[in-house]
Design a protein around this motif. Structure first.
Motif, PDB file in Angstrom:
ATOM      1  N   GLN A 157     -48.227 -43.515   4.736  1.00  7.94           N
ATOM      2  CA  GLN A 157     -47.848 -43.093   4.003  1.00  7.94           C
ATOM      3  C   GLN A 157     -46.344 -41.564   3.983  1.00  7.94           C
ATOM      4  O   GLN A 157     -45.400 -41.181   4.248  1.00  7.94           O
ATOM      5  N   PRO A 197     -53.222 -46.937   6.529  1.00  8.94           N
ATOM      6  CA  PRO A 197     -52.372 -46.326   5.464  1.00  8.94           C
ATOM      7  C   PRO A 197     -51.599 -45.200   4.721  1.00  8.94           C
ATOM      8  O   PRO A 197     -50.576 -44.600   4.896  1.00  8.94           O
ATOM      9  N   GLU A 202     -47.995 -50.540   4.024  1.00  6.30           N
ATOM     10  CA  GLU A 202     -49.377 -50.345   4.416  1.00  6.30           C
ATOM     11  C   GLU A 202     -50.304 -50.399   5.705  1.00  6.30           C
ATOM     12  O   GLU A 202     -51.292 -49.698   6.338  1.00  6.30           O
TER      13      GLU A 202
END
Length: 858
Positions: free
Chosen positions: A277, A273, A295
């Motif tokens: 991001q 994740p 994610e």
């Protein structure tokens, strides 16, 4: 040959005093080369006319570059084996050595007139490593192999390339190099065993076994992206899918895309994740995939075509260097796809003294020098390959008598000693390369303590169902014990140092600098224990401008030039290495060999040392022949697709059935005549256009077409049998669905059984590193540990702590105990539930995508 300053000054000879007789010609020469790099006295014994490999392609101005690379640092003597005087000299020479590496297949024993077993009988404590294509036993023992054949029959080829396209051959001779390094590991294990029990050995080593065990093992550890699943579960019957196809399971290959940019190509790995991001923020505020659900890998994979289209547009007008710098700044794993010539110009490799000048005739080439660094020195080329017989006078004029090992009391009634019994390893290794290295030592009887904690758990412990010991983790960590220890607390560090006082080896493969930041770098640990051997493995090595590059295998392959060569000719984007985990298992063996050499040296000096292995450098050294040729013939190193470049026919041929293939390798005129007999085409044997290797290479396309027309009406197994009956190297493309039932692997006891309590069933696992041995027992397989499962046991045994002290350290967070686990029945039900949920999700998306015309077309 002119070497770098470092190599000229190199004095490290870890295996000094060990004499090796090398009888390898067309197979296994890298085994003796690595032993010579490490300081052994390796003597190449050649027939009077020299070895055939002296003429092996590629040839530059009459010099075989293959021979030069594979025989550097060795000596050469030539003998007339039909002359009783020379044969007697050979036997005397055997009496002076510690190890014989016999690279002859049994059909070639007549070269010397002695079998491997005959040579073994010449000295009671002699170690003979018989290195053959398929071993001395089993239904395929008389088969002849080749690079393509071993890739096919080692279950590598079926996963090389892209689903829906032909399989492709990896570049160079990666299979052969992989096997040779494994052979080196076996040889040093046998030598170490002899140091402790005085017994010699005959080692039945199969190249095909080694390829199946190391390159992309069917039952070994897989990468963290496989989420705990085995290779058999993630690549059941074919090559990876690089686009989402309705109704098909998503492939981990989708996570390693390659994109064209302004001045080349880059590869990214978005696996967690945090990384997505970073990528999402880099793309800006206006893209459609900012929702937190993306994610999660599975959600991104379901939109992979649209996401990759967005990324392709974003990267297209930016230069590689800018993308790599910016991506790494944002925590995004990213690397440039290097071209062969670019790996020579890479400053990072230059600063690590990776290359050495190598003079061929009047021209100056550049060659990768050696696989690793030990004690801040490159272990590699110091002397060029020898001229034929150049050392006859020196070696034969005064053959030293080898002191026989002291006779041990007969122990034939007792189980064989475990080779590494008494050796303690503190294992900080993670994922595949680190996990497998510790497992190699644990299998051989070392006391391997996996040091870990719950906050920073090994990535291989991740799984789709929450299993605390996923199958892939179990494969890499069997036979170990787990100690829960917090290395970020002062007391935890002090406890680790106490462990180091009585340990022999510390292994790690964190990002370089991590151990130093913890106050546990080699210099500190050596003060605690001068005999400690620390081995560090990383993507790019322990120092250099790019030392802290993120260590993902796909990025390592990209930056070393491997990905750019392992692709379909004419296609810059689609590479064939999407689901391989090469070089993880290979790099683990390089580390293991270097550690064993340090252990052997420590027997004399009492001093430990530091082993530094760069995974990128292991790849580059495995391609050393091809890179030396590239330095002399710029532009010569190109993707080879399904055909080897130096002989014809030599490559992959279609067979009857859906995506069925066979590898056939003709490397000399005798084999061509034999293939014509197998095809029942005598007219081809007499065709003047095909009489010589040079003529056949000029007619490669025509010959490939002729052979393909013959193979495509028959099964791979039929073609294999017809060719091997005539002693033509040929082999079927083995799929993982056939792997466990393969009759040759079964006969050679290739598989063992791992009874892992958390798996819910017995697991197939690889056996020891050599098929059969008189003095190396096969490993006793014990389950991999739950995290911190053995904390109390290890703390009492090695730290001499009582229950009260242990409980206090657990309460303070310095030690950890295993968490309470679910019952096996509940775990099994949970696993079934996760699998069912995954299938529901996949079927839903497949149904939805069926209405999307663009997705169907892609």
């Amino acid at each position: 040959m002119s070497n770098t300053t470092e190599n000229k000054q190199q004095t490290t000879k870890l295996l000094s005093g060990i004499r090796v007789i090398d009888l390898c010609d067309l197979r296994g020469q890298s085994c003796g080369r690595l032993l010579a790099d490490l300081g052994a006295d390796v003597i190449l014994v050649e027939p009077i006319d020299g070895m055939r490999s002296r003429h092996r392609a590629p040839v530059y101005n009459g010099t075989s570059l293959h021979f030069e690379i594979h025989n550097a640092n060795k000596k050469s003597i030539k003998l007339n084996f039909s002359d009783p005087v020379d044969l007697d000299k050979f036997k005397q020479l055997i009496q002076s050595c510690d190890l014989v590496i016999d690279g002859r297949n049994p059909a070639e024993y007549n070269i010397i007139g002695m079998s491997a077993e005959d040579i073994r009988q010449l000295r009671e404590d002699l170690i003979v490593l018989s290195l053959t294509d398929f071993g001395l036993t089993g239904p395929y023992k008389d088969f002849i192999g080749s690079e393509a054949v071993h890739l096919a029959m080692g279950a590598v080829l079926s996963r090389s390339g892209v689903n829906g396209s032909d399989p492709i051959l990896p570049p160079g001779e990666l299979a052969s190099e992989t096997a040779a390094i494994q052979a080196c590991w076996v040889a040093l294990l046998a030598y170490w065993q002899k140091l402790h029990n005085g017994q010699g050995d005959l080692l039945d080593f199969s190249i095909n076994d080694a390829v199946a065990q190391i390159f992309d093992p069917g039952v070994g550890a897989t990468g963290s992206a496989a989420a705990g699943r085995t290779a058999i579960e993630t690549a059941i019957n074919g090559r990876p899918i690089v686009k989402m196809i309705p109704g098909k399971l998503p492939s981990v290959a989708l996570l390693y895309p390659i994109f064209k940019c302004a001045d080349g190509h880059i590869r990214i790995c978005l696996l967690n994740p945090r990384q997505w991001q970073g990528m999402s923020e880099w793309l800006g505020d206006n893209h459609p995939f900012r929702h937190p659900k993306y994610e999660t890998n599975i959600n991104r994979i379901m939109k992979v075509d649209k996401i990759n289209k967005l990324l392709a547009e974003f990267f297209s007008d930016k230069p590689r260097e800018q993308l790599v710098i910016e991506g790494q700044k944002r925590g995004i794993p990213i690397a440039a796809l290097s071209l062969p010539a670019e790996v020579f110009d890479e400053v990072h490799f230059q600063e690590r003294s990776l290359y050495t000048d190598y003079v061929i005739g009047s021209d100056n080439g550049l060659a990768p020098s050696g696989y690793c660094r030990v004690d801040q020195q490159r272990i590699g080329i110091k002397q060029p390959a020898p001229k034929l017989g150049q050392d006859n006078e020196q070696v034969l004029s005064q053959i030293p008598s080898k002191q026989a090992a002291p006779q041990q009391e007969s122990t034939s009634h007792l189980p064989l000693r475990k080779p590494l019994a008494g050796i303690t390893v503190l294992d900080l290794g993670i994922i595949v390369a680190g996990g497998d290295l510790g497992r190699l030592f644990a299998d051989q009887g070392a006391n391997v303590i996996k040091v870990e904690n719950h906050k920073y758990a090994d990535g291989l412990r991740q799984s789709l169902d929450g299993n605390p010991v996923p199958i892939s983790f179990a494969q890499a960590n069997r036979n170990k014990r787990s100690l829960g220890l917090n290395l970020r607390s002062n007391k935890g560090k002090a406890l680790f140092k106490e462990l180091v006082k009585t340990a022999d080896i510390v292994i790690s493969n964190f990002k370089p600098g991590t151990m130093e930041s913890l106050g546990l770098g080699f210099d500190i640990l050596q003060e605690v224990n001068p005999g400690i051997i620390c081995a560090e493995s990383s993507a790019m090595g322990s120092f250099g401008p790019k030392a802290k590059t993120m260590g993902y295998g796909p990025l390592v392959r990209a930056s070393s030039g491997l990905s750019g060569l392992w692709r379909y000719p004419g296609n810059d984007i689609v590479c064939g290495d999407s689901i391989t985990i090469f070089p993880d298992h290979f790099a683990a063996r390089i580390s293991a060999v270097a550690i064993m050499a340090k252990l052997i040296e420590r027997q004399q000096t009492g001093v430990g040392g530091f082993v530094d292995v760069s995974q990128a450098e292991t790849i580059i050294n495995a391609l050393a022949t091809e890179l030396l040729n590239e330095s002399l013939n710029p532009g010569s190193l190109k993707p080879k697709g399904g055909n080897e470049p130096h002989n014809a026919p030599n490559g992959l041929f279609p067979c009857d059935g859906d995506d069925e293939w066979v590898a056939i390798s003709v490397t000399n005129d005798t084999q061509w005549q034999a293939l014509c007999r197998a095809m029942k085409k005598p007219e081809l044997a007499n065709d003047p256009h095909f009489l010589t290797s040079e003529q056949r290479l000029l007619c490669a396309s025509e010959i490939t077409h002729i052979v393909s027309e013959w193979t495509r009406t028959r099964s791979p197994y039929e073609i294999m049998r017809l060719c091997q009956r005539e002693q033509v190297p040929a082999g079927n493309m083995l799929r993982l669905t056939e792997f466990l039932g393969n009759p040759h692997f079964q006969a050679r006891k290739f598989f063992n059984t791992l009874h892992q309590p958390t798996a819910g069933r017995p697991l197939e696992t690889e056996n020891g590193p050599v098929g059969f041995s008189q003095n190396l027992p096969q490993p006793i397989i014990k389950p991999a540990p739950v995290l911190a499962e053995h904390t109390r046991e290890v703390a009492k045994e090695l730290l001499q702590l009582d229950d009260g002290a242990i409980s206090a350290l657990v309460a303070s967070g310095d030690l950890e105990l295993a968490k309470k686990q679910q019952s096996p029945l509940k775990q099994k039900m949970k696993t079934k539930g996760v699998t069912f949920a995954m299938n529901v999700i996949l079927k839903y998306h497949a149904f939805k995508n069926a209405f999307n015309r663009d997705t169907i077309k892609s």
